[in-house]
Design a protein around this motif. Structure first.
Motif, mmCIF file in Angstrom:
data_model
loop_
_atom_site.group_PDB
_atom_site.id
_atom_site.type_symbol
_atom_site.label_atom_id
_atom_site.label_comp_id
_atom_site.label_asym_id
_atom_site.label_seq_id
_atom_site.Cartn_x
_atom_site.Cartn_y
_atom_site.Cartn_z
ATOM 1 N N ARG A 38 63.541 46.329 53.231
ATOM 2 C CA ARG A 38 62.845 46.377 52.313
ATOM 3 C C ARG A 38 61.396 47.049 52.641
ATOM 4 O O ARG A 38 60.848 46.700 53.614
ATOM 5 N N PRO A 39 60.955 47.993 51.585
ATOM 6 C CA PRO A 39 59.565 48.564 51.871
ATOM 7 C C PRO A 39 58.438 47.429 52.032
ATOM 8 O O PRO A 39 58.797 46.555 50.993
ATOM 9 N N ASN A 40 57.615 47.587 52.946
ATOM 10 C CA ASN A 40 56.599 46.460 53.031
ATOM 11 C C ASN A 40 55.473 47.213 52.154
ATOM 12 O O ASN A 40 54.753 48.044 52.419
ATOM 13 N N ALA A 41 55.302 46.366 50.863
ATOM 14 C CA ALA A 41 54.226 47.100 49.766
ATOM 15 C C ALA A 41 52.909 46.946 50.639
ATOM 16 O O ALA A 41 51.979 47.492 50.193
ATOM 17 N N ILE A 42 52.562 45.830 51.519
ATOM 18 C CA ILE A 42 51.182 45.644 51.997
ATOM 19 C C ILE A 42 51.067 46.769 52.825
ATOM 20 O O ILE A 42 49.608 47.310 52.887
ATOM 21 N N ALA A 43 51.810 46.972 53.806
ATOM 22 C CA ALA A 43 51.756 48.120 54.933
ATOM 23 C C ALA A 43 51.346 49.292 54.167
ATOM 24 O O ALA A 43 50.637 50.356 54.526
ATOM 25 N N ARG A 44 52.321 49.767 53.002
ATOM 26 C CA ARG A 44 52.251 50.968 52.301
ATOM 27 C C ARG A 44 50.731 51.165 51.836
ATOM 28 O O ARG A 44 50.146 52.082 51.991
ATOM 29 N N ALA A 45 50.294 49.915 51.400
ATOM 30 C CA ALA A 45 48.958 49.913 50.540
ATOM 31 C C ALA A 45 47.781 50.099 51.728
ATOM 32 O O ALA A 45 47.160 51.156 51.406
ATOM 33 N N LEU A 46 47.995 49.474 53.056
ATOM 34 C CA LEU A 46 46.999 49.762 54.006
ATOM 35 C C LEU A 46 47.140 51.100 54.478
ATOM 36 O O LEU A 46 46.075 51.930 54.525
ATOM 37 N N GLN A 47 48.261 51.841 54.613
ATOM 38 C CA GLN A 47 48.393 53.081 55.211
ATOM 39 C C GLN A 47 47.813 54.271 54.102
ATOM 40 O O GLN A 47 47.171 55.048 54.374
ATOM 41 N N ALA A 48 47.962 53.706 52.778
ATOM 42 C CA ALA A 48 47.267 54.713 51.823
ATOM 43 C C ALA A 48 45.683 54.687 51.821
ATOM 44 O O ALA A 48 45.071 55.612 51.777
ATOM 45 N N ARG A 49 45.367 53.398 51.952
ATOM 46 C CA ARG A 49 43.995 53.278 51.737
ATOM 47 C C ARG A 49 42.998 53.332 53.115
ATOM 48 O O ARG A 49 42.039 53.363 53.272
ATOM 49 N N SER A 50 43.766 53.212 54.327
ATOM 50 C CA SER A 50 43.114 53.082 55.607
ATOM 51 C C SER A 50 41.566 52.904 55.765
ATOM 52 O O SER A 50 40.989 51.822 55.773
ATOM 53 N N GLY A 51 41.124 53.909 55.534
ATOM 54 C CA GLY A 51 39.764 54.293 55.647
ATOM 55 C C GLY A 51 38.879 53.340 54.625
ATOM 56 O O GLY A 51 37.818 53.093 54.938
ATOM 57 N N ASN A 52 39.459 52.847 53.633
ATOM 58 C CA ASN A 52 38.913 51.908 52.776
ATOM 59 C C ASN A 52 39.140 50.457 52.821
ATOM 60 O O ASN A 52 39.030 49.590 52.020
ATOM 61 N N VAL A 53 39.461 50.082 54.063
ATOM 62 C CA VAL A 53 39.545 48.911 54.763
ATOM 63 C C VAL A 53 38.507 48.410 55.703
ATOM 64 O O VAL A 53 38.167 49.406 56.795
ATOM 65 N N LEU A 54 37.863 47.543 55.566
ATOM 66 C CA LEU A 54 37.005 47.061 56.822
ATOM 67 C C LEU A 54 37.642 45.695 57.295
ATOM 68 O O LEU A 54 37.953 44.973 56.714
ATOM 69 N N GLY A 55 37.615 45.364 58.811
ATOM 70 C CA GLY A 55 37.876 44.472 59.607
ATOM 71 C C GLY A 55 36.768 43.468 59.654
ATOM 72 O O GLY A 55 35.626 43.805 59.823
ATOM 73 N N VAL A 56 37.026 42.180 59.582
ATOM 74 C CA VAL A 56 36.014 40.953 60.115
ATOM 75 C C VAL A 56 36.603 40.220 61.024
ATOM 76 O O VAL A 56 37.520 39.812 60.593
ATOM 77 N N VAL A 57 36.109 40.221 62.171
ATOM 78 C CA VAL A 57 36.658 39.461 63.141
ATOM 79 C C VAL A 57 35.615 38.174 63.418
ATOM 80 O O VAL A 57 34.347 38.452 63.674
ATOM 81 N N VAL A 58 36.343 37.007 63.245
ATOM 82 C CA VAL A 58 35.189 35.837 63.701
ATOM 83 C C VAL A 58 36.107 34.927 64.675
ATOM 84 O O VAL A 58 37.303 34.764 64.743
ATOM 85 N N PRO A 59 35.492 34.233 65.333
ATOM 86 C CA PRO A 59 36.043 33.148 66.308
ATOM 87 C C PRO A 59 36.538 31.873 65.708
ATOM 88 O O PRO A 59 37.427 31.327 66.523
ATOM 89 N N ASP A 60 35.862 31.465 64.829
ATOM 90 C CA ASP A 60 36.495 30.203 64.298
ATOM 91 C C ASP A 60 36.105 30.153 62.699
ATOM 92 O O ASP A 60 34.943 29.517 62.363
ATOM 93 N N LEU A 61 37.336 30.198 61.861
ATOM 94 C CA LEU A 61 37.136 30.133 60.493
ATOM 95 C C LEU A 61 36.913 28.735 59.911
ATOM 96 O O LEU A 61 36.662 28.533 58.746
ATOM 97 N N THR A 62 37.171 27.618 60.863
ATOM 98 C CA THR A 62 37.175 26.256 60.413
ATOM 99 C C THR A 62 35.499 25.877 60.555
ATOM 100 O O THR A 62 35.122 24.758 59.876
ATOM 101 N N ASN A 63 34.645 26.796 61.048
ATOM 102 C CA ASN A 63 33.259 26.840 61.130
ATOM 103 C C ASN A 63 32.575 27.225 59.776
ATOM 104 O O ASN A 63 32.727 28.404 59.533
ATOM 105 N N PRO A 64 31.963 26.274 58.827
ATOM 106 C CA PRO A 64 31.444 26.716 57.827
ATOM 107 C C PRO A 64 30.539 28.205 57.921
ATOM 108 O O PRO A 64 30.472 29.199 56.952
ATOM 109 N N PHE A 65 29.662 28.244 58.920
ATOM 110 C CA PHE A 65 28.637 29.563 59.204
ATOM 111 C C PHE A 65 29.900 30.750 59.153
ATOM 112 O O PHE A 65 29.478 31.657 58.453
#
Length: 304
Positions: A38-65
């Motif tokens: 089955r084609p992965n719609a999310i992966a296809r969308a990411l492939q198509a948009r690539s440069g229009n996606v930003l990553g955000v990396v955090v150590p602890d999403l349970t921390n409200p900050f």
């Protein structure tokens, strides 16, 4: 491989974007049916948009900050036409490497890093793949390429210690956090410097009339622990935090703390990265955001 054709031919069959010989089309359709593909719609969308996606990396999403930081990134990204991918690493190197590889494979346009382990390989992995990076709320690294959005934490700790000293406290302890984090010592070092300027040695929590916590969640934990042990805040002991998360102003807590506007910090970090991504360059810029002491009811004069 099962159909004996190229990936582009399979793609043409699935998308219907080009003419494919009837026999070839049937072979591809049989292979799809046999494998249950089955084609992965999310992966296809990411492939198509690539440069229009930003990553955000955090150590602890349970921390409200960190959650608020991610919200700030998301709001800025959405306003600028970018989607976001969020990675939660727990300040573990293996998680940071996995996050870097995931962002590289998805060809993100840029990334905001909100926290990382000591000597983390994360920023260099991204920067070496020409992905612009901004470090938010975690200080600088020995690399001129990333952007930095942070506070002067030493100055902030000076304000905290000055406030407690002005109330009459002379026995003040620091409550550290539990992540082994890059620049995680900056607040403790700033605290110690502020204490030395007043000729005050740091003490243990047991002997303290005031606690300075690394962040609001440590402070709230300390208040809970102290009150369960029968010590009242602030009449028996004062407590301060750092970040001013929404819970800090709760009527039952009323925490004196340093305001670090995580949403605005994330917003600014994402804006810098998005601008750099569109210009195909690194951010290479440092911005300091204000750190303001907010005095509430968790601090008062020390007990007699």
């Amino acid at each position: 491989a099962k159909a004996g054709v190229s990936k582009s031919t399979v793609s043409n069959v699935i998308r219907g974007t080009a003419l494919v010989a009837e026999e070839t089309r049937r072979k591809v359709e049989r292979a799809i049916a046999d494998t249950g593909y089955r084609p992965n719609a999310i992966a296809r969308a990411l492939q198509a948009r690539s440069g229009n996606v930003l990553g955000v990396v955090v150590p602890d999403l349970t921390n409200p900050f960190y959650a608020q930081l991610a919200i700030g990134v998301d709001r800025a990204a959405g306003a600028l036409g970018f989607a976001i991918l969020t990675a939660h690493t727990e300040c573990v190197v293996a998680g940071e490497i996995a996050a870097a590889h995931a962002l590289i494979e998805r060809r993100v346009g840029g990334a905001v890093i909100g926290g990382m382990s000591l000597n983390s390989p994360l920023p260099k992995l991204l920067l070496d793949h020409d992905i612009p990076v901004t470090l938010a709320a975690l200080g600088e690294i020995d690399d001129a390429r990333p952007g930095v959005v942070e506070q002067d934490e030493a100055a902030a700790m000076e304000e905290v210690v000055a406030h407690l000293h002005g109330l009459g406290h002379r026995r003040i302890a620091f409550v550290a956090h539990d992540l082994v984090e890059h620049a995680g010592e900056r607040r403790r070092v700033g605290f110690l410097q502020a204490m030395r300027r007043r000729g005050l040695p740091p003490v243990t929590e047991k002997d303290a009339t005031a606690l300075v916590a690394h962040d609001d969640m440590r402070a709230i934990d300390a208040i809970d622990r102290l009150e369960r042990a029968g010590r009242r805040v602030p009449s028996d002991i004062s407590v301060t935090g750092y970040d001013d998360v929404p819970l800090a102003s709760h009527g039952r807590i009323q925490l004196t703390t340093i305001r670090a506007d995580a949403v605005e910090m994330g917003h600014r970090a994402a804006s810098l990265v998005a601008e750099a991504a569109r210009q195909s360059r690194h951010v290479a810029r440092r911005e300091l955001m204000p750190a303001t002491l907010v005095v509430r009811a968790s601090t008062s004069v020390p007990p007699a």
